[in-house]
Design a protein around this motif. Structure first.
Motif, PDB file in Angstrom:
ATOM      1  N   PRO A 259     -48.857  -4.990   8.547  1.00  0.00           N
ATOM      2  CA  PRO A 259     -49.590  -4.057   9.413  1.00  0.00           C
ATOM      3  C   PRO A 259     -48.845  -2.747   9.642  1.00  0.00           C
ATOM      4  N   GLU A 260     -47.494  -2.813   9.750  1.00  0.00           N
ATOM      5  CA  GLU A 260     -46.769  -1.580  10.077  1.00  0.00           C
ATOM      6  C   GLU A 260     -46.800  -0.575   8.936  1.00  0.00           C
TER       7      GLU A 260
ATOM      8  N   VAL B 242     -52.845   2.027  10.242  1.00  0.00           N
ATOM      9  CA  VAL B 242     -54.062   1.663  10.966  1.00  0.00           C
ATOM     10  C   VAL B 242     -53.753   1.638  12.460  1.00  0.00           C
TER      11      VAL B 242
ATOM     12  N   PHE C 287     -56.658  -2.869  21.586  1.00  0.00           N
ATOM     13  CA  PHE C 287     -56.954  -4.265  21.875  1.00  0.00           C
ATOM     14  C   PHE C 287     -57.846  -4.395  23.102  1.00  0.00           C
TER      15      PHE C 287
ATOM     16  N   PHE D   7     -47.581  -1.285  26.915  1.00  0.00           N
ATOM     17  CA  PHE D   7     -46.248  -1.823  27.148  1.00  0.00           C
ATOM     18  C   PHE D   7     -45.875  -1.590  28.609  1.00  0.00           C
TER      19      PHE D   7
ATOM     20  N   TYR E 204     -44.682   5.755  21.256  1.00  0.00           N
ATOM     21  CA  TYR E 204     -44.069   4.606  20.580  1.00  0.00           C
ATOM     22  C   TYR E 204     -44.267   4.635  19.066  1.00  0.00           C
ATOM     23  N   GLY E 205     -45.450   5.037  18.631  1.00  0.00           N
ATOM     24  CA  GLY E 205     -45.725   5.010  17.198  1.00  0.00           C
ATOM     25  C   GLY E 205     -45.313   6.272  16.465  1.00  0.00           C
TER      26      GLY E 205
ATOM     27  N   ALA F 170     -49.775  -4.661  18.688  1.00  0.00           N
ATOM     28  CA  ALA F 170     -49.993  -3.231  18.886  1.00  0.00           C
ATOM     29  C   ALA F 170     -48.787  -2.457  18.373  1.00  0.00           C
ATOM     30  N   ALA F 171     -47.579  -2.966  18.658  1.00  0.00           N
ATOM     31  CA  ALA F 171     -46.370  -2.283  18.228  1.00  0.00           C
ATOM     32  C   ALA F 171     -46.266  -2.258  16.705  1.00  0.00           C
ATOM     33  N   ARG F 172     -46.637  -3.360  16.069  1.00  0.00           N
ATOM     34  CA  ARG F 172     -46.597  -3.387  14.601  1.00  0.00           C
ATOM     35  C   ARG F 172     -47.644  -2.446  14.038  1.00  0.00           C
ATOM     36  N   GLY F 173     -48.821  -2.451  14.663  1.00  0.00           N
ATOM     37  CA  GLY F 173     -49.864  -1.544  14.217  1.00  0.00           C
ATOM     38  C   GLY F 173     -49.436  -0.096  14.318  1.00  0.00           C
ATOM     39  N   LEU F 174     -48.504   0.189  15.226  1.00  0.00           N
ATOM     40  CA  LEU F 174     -48.023   1.560  15.379  1.00  0.00           C
ATOM     41  C   LEU F 174     -46.873   1.847  14.422  1.00  0.00           C
ATOM     42  N   GLY F 175     -46.659   0.952  13.474  1.00  0.00           N
ATOM     43  CA  GLY F 175     -45.742   1.265  12.387  1.00  0.00           C
ATOM     44  C   GLY F 175     -44.343   0.723  12.544  1.00  0.00           C
TER      45      GLY F 175
END
Lengths: 341, 528
Positions: free
Chosen positions: A79-80, A84, A88, A94, A105-106, B434-439
């Protein structure tokens, strides 16, 4: 550089669990499209979304994002590395970070990070909320933060899992319209999972209706509503009168006339939307036995001469009591399906 | 969604989790393997020991002892928990703060204090002598040992009961009252059933503690399993018998754990979902004097008496030379041992807790968890004997700091896992996704999301391990490297030779040091 044909292309993707999952996810999503996966709980829509996000690996079939294979028998992109964004149902903010930290964060540690956080917050109308704790936000604000966080890295595809289900009714309809507008403004391709038909019909460009792990119909909202491809679609989306009737010589006979039946079946099912029946002088006679008044319109329960009971949606201006005689006719021919089993 | 999660067939967890978890499991197997080997070495002898009438008497006496300690602890903890959470008892915040503090008093210090105060030539008798009191009833034996242990173990029950009482929906009580049931019937039919899971899990801790405690029965001259095993072990030609008895003790402890797990099967734990109801406060009225008297007796015996007796001895010994000699060394030993144990146990616990929370359905998760709980069921003495056996037979580990710390880890791993697990359960999987989805890579997600969110639980777990290790006695006695002294061994050495004056200072230091982790884990609990 050629532009990609599809943002998402799933063919035969399967992920089975003991009590659910997806048997066959086959669909395509156009770039820039707002696409909805609609279905009852347990129909496999959330699993489909998780397959696309990369939180699940398909047992079979393949999945492409922007023409690149991200999952098949030989490949699996985690996924990372899919680019995408995901929102949720519970927002998954967080709790140990501020609003700005959540949104950042991203983003890579680089110059312009703060600007992009500010831009993302501006997009969702939360400028000035940077230092707030996520605990102090209302439901709608939390949802906007989740949206800003997902949009900040500039994802090619945004996935929304029942994003409105935790909001109260008034806020829900406002957020739907708002999110649709934000999506369109940002030019993002998005897939929305929902069990709420009204939500899917009002927000999406196209809908895929899922039932027991399969896609039963894909099309624009009005087409899915007016021309349901299967009995499940017809009965799951919108209010409907269901009539089970025998077939004789390829025809099914009703009080409103005879219709052509699907071939090779002894019994068939007619689906009549309440709004497809109208008050028609000289039509079929019946007795009103009940009324639900909604303000903008009303739904009557009518007992027909042959014993059939129907729900009929008529305008609020029709001055009819909760009981009394009525005459009815059809606006549109019913959808007719062969009975299952 | 939750239903789907449970139904997912288990994929292989990442190697960063299962490799360390499996290694820890292999390590946790050592005591069980040891017991099996010793029992198989000389089966006839083992059977003879196991079926000897003396063994059966010992077994019956130990079970009765554990049951009595648990019952008395419950009779102390239940009113205390209720009074501090649901009534208008004056000073209940202070009482709530002080009530778990006896956790910081090691059982053998409690015994030492009791002997010093109430033994035939103790302080009480000395004080009463001028009034013509020649002798007071003996404190030694079953009753004295049970009273001391109940007073130092009731906090385990108190700490499990308090959240359970707080989580009780007061509307249930109100509903019962509207049906015309009185307070007592309401308690019996509505409240008690809801408290049963908490009573069972807290009672289990107390019962296992009573069964495996070594210091108190030894000082109070009560022939418990642990005391008999230790005496046999020390007379080195009876070591086979010691192992056979250890096997019986282990089976008994495992039976108790199994019974508790089985009773848990039917209980439903209603999660604190949604609205929390503000508990109704009961006005005590004139009963508050009785309640305060009860609290005063309990805290007086469990906290004030130890402090007063130890300070008395300290004052008496202040001028005696050599009281403080070697104290720095013992202090350093205690802190070193407990810190290493806390660090190591936390490091070993994390992968297991993560497996248990994130990969509950993987084939090996359950077995790994069960094995990790070995130390929960096996008495410290048994674990110490197992590691003595292993370290003598394999290499030069015997009486090394490494094997001592390893024994502590085996013993207190469940505390570290339990505390981390509770917190990890509250980190929703969607946050990690969610954190993984954010890369972010899974390792980065663990570092930036999972561990910070579970941090307080991990810290509380470390604090508990630190506390338990500080107080630990039999493992420290059997496995300490030569010249390695701790406050616990110093207290024990002085007390077993009745040099109370020399035990006072290390005992006070031990209590003061142990009070810190009690407060840390208590504060974490209160903020939830």
């Amino acid at each position: 550089m050629t532009s990609p044909r599809y943002a998402v292309e799933a063919s035969g993707a399967r992920r089975r669990f003991a009590d659910g999952g997806v048997d066959d996810l086959t669909l395509t999503v156009q770039p820039g499209e707002l696409f909805a996966l609609l279905g009852p709980s347990g129909s496999g829509k959330t699993t489909s979304l998780r397959l696309i996000a990369g939180f699940e690996r398909p047992d079979a079939g393949s999945l492409r994002l922007w023409d690149d294979v991200v999952a098949d028998a030989a490949h699996f992109v985690p996924p990372e590395r899919r680019g995408v964004g995901m929102v949720f149902q519970d927002y998954a903010l967080f709790p140990h970070m501020s609003v700005a930290e959540n949104v950042a964060y991203g983003l890579p540690h680089a110059a312009g990070r703060r600007t992009r956080v500010a831009e993302a917050l501006d997009l969702v109308g939360l400028t000035g909320f940077e230092d707030r704790s996520v605990h102090d936000l209302s439901g709608g604000e939390q949802q906007r933060v989740a949206l800003a966080r997902a949009l900040a890295p500039g994802p090619r595809l945004l996935l929304l899992d029942e994003p409105f289900s935790n909001l109260d009714a008034a806020l829900r309809s406002r957020m739907r319209a708002e999110v649709r507008e934000i999506m369109k403004r940002a030019g993002t391709t998005a897939i929305l999972v929902t069990h709420d038909q009204e939500e899917a019909l009002s927000v999406a460009d196209r809908i895929a209706f899922m039932w027991r792990g399969r896609v039963e119909q894909i099309g624009p909202p009005d087409e899915v509503y007016t021309h349901p491809a299967t009995l499940h679609v017809a009965t799951s989306i919108g209010d409907a009168n269901i009539l089970r009737l025998p077939v004789a010589n390829g025809l099914v006979h009703t009080v409103f006339g005879s219709f052509e039946a699907p071939s090779g079946t002894a019994e068939c099912v007619l689906v009549l939307r309440p709004e497809d029946i109208q008050v028609l002088p000289g039509g079929v006679a019946g007795q009103v036995i009940g009324r639900e008044y909604f303000g903008h319109d009303q739904v009557l329960r009518v007992h027909l001469v042959d014993g059939t009971e129907l729900r009929v949606r008529v305008g609020a201006h029709e001055r009819l009591g909760a009981a009394g005689p009525i005459v009815l006719g059809l606006r549109r021919n019913p959808a007719i399906f062969a009975t299952e089993d | 969604m939750a239903v789907l999660m449970r139904a997912r067939p288990a994929p292989m967890p990442p190697a960063t989790l299962w490799v360390p978890a499996l290694a820890a499991s292999a390590f946790c197997l050592i005591p069980s393997v040891y017991l099996a080997i010793r029992a198989a070495e000389d089966p006839a002898d083992a059977v003879a020991t196991l079926t000897a009438p003396a063994t059966l008497v010992l077994l019956a006496r130990s079970m009765l002892f554990a049951a009595v300690v648990t019952l008395v602890a419950a009779l102390i903890a239940l009113p205390l928990a209720w009074l501090t959470t649901r009534t208008d008892l004056p000073g209940r915040r202070l009482i709530a703060f002080l009530a778990p503090m006896p956790l910081a008093v090691p059982s053998y210090v409690g015994a030492l204090v009791a002997i010093s105060a109430f033994s035939p030539r103790g302080l009480l008798q000395q004080a009463l002598a001028p009034f013509g009191v020649e002798a007071i009833p003996s404190i030694y034996g079953f009753g004295g040992a049970a009273a001391v242990l109940a007073l130092v173990t009731y906090p385990y029950l108190l700490l499990t009961l308090r959240p359970a009482i707080e989580a009780l929906d007061p509307r249930l009580e109100e509903l019962s009252r509207t049906f015309g049931y009185g307070r007592w019937t309401t308690f019996r039919r509505v409240i008690f059933p809801h408290l049963r899971p908490a009573l069972a899990s807290g009672g289990l801790l107390v019962m296992l503690y009573a069964l495996s405690d070594f210091g108190t029965p030894s000082l109070m001259r009560f022939d418990s399993f642990t005391r008999v095993i230790y005496l046999r072990y020390q007379s080195s030609f009876e070591r086979g018998e010691a192992a056979a008895l250890a096997l019986v003790l282990a089976v008994l402890a495992l039976t108790i754990v199994a019974l508790e797990v089985a009773s848990r099967g039917n209980a439903r734990y209603d999660s604190a979902h949604g609205q929390r109801w503000r508990p109704a406060t009961v006005a005590l009225g004139a009963w508050k004097w009785a309640a305060l008297a009860f609290v005063a007796v309990v805290l007086g015996l469990a906290l004030v008496l130890p402090a007063a007796v130890l300070l008395y001895w300290l004052a008496r010994s202040a001028d005696t030379a050599g009281v403080a000699a070697g104290l720095t060394e013992a202090f350093r030993g205690s802190v070193l041992g407990a810190s290493l144990a806390a660090l190591a146990a936390t490091a070993v616990a994390l992968p297991i807790a993560l497996l248990s929370v994130r990969h509950p359905r993987w084939l090996l998760t359950r077995p790994i968890e069960v094995l990790a709980y070995t130390g929960y069921a096996l008495p410290g003495l048994v674990i110490a004997l197992a590691l003595v056996f292993v370290s003598i037979h394999f290499g030069s580990l015997y009486q090394s700091l490494a094997i001592l710390v390893a024994a502590y880890v085996l013993l207190y791993l469940p505390q570290a896992i339990g505390a981390a697990r509770v917190r990890l359960l509250q980190v929703r999987p969607s946050m990690e996704e969610a954190a993984r989805g954010l890369g972010r890579h899974p390792i980065a997600v663990l570092r930036t999301i999972t561990l910070p969110l579970a941090g307080r639980g991990i810290l509380a777990g470390s604090a508990l391990v630190f506390l338990s290790t500080m107080k630990e006695l039999p493992v420290t006695l059997l496995l300490s490297p030569i010249g390695f002294r701790t406050l616990a061994t110093r207290v024990w050495g002085a007390a077993s030779e009745s040099f109370f004056a020399q035990a006072a200072l290390p005992a006070l230091l031990l209590i003061a040091l142990s009070a810190i982790p009690v407060m840390v884990s208590n504060a974490g609990r209160n903020r939830d």
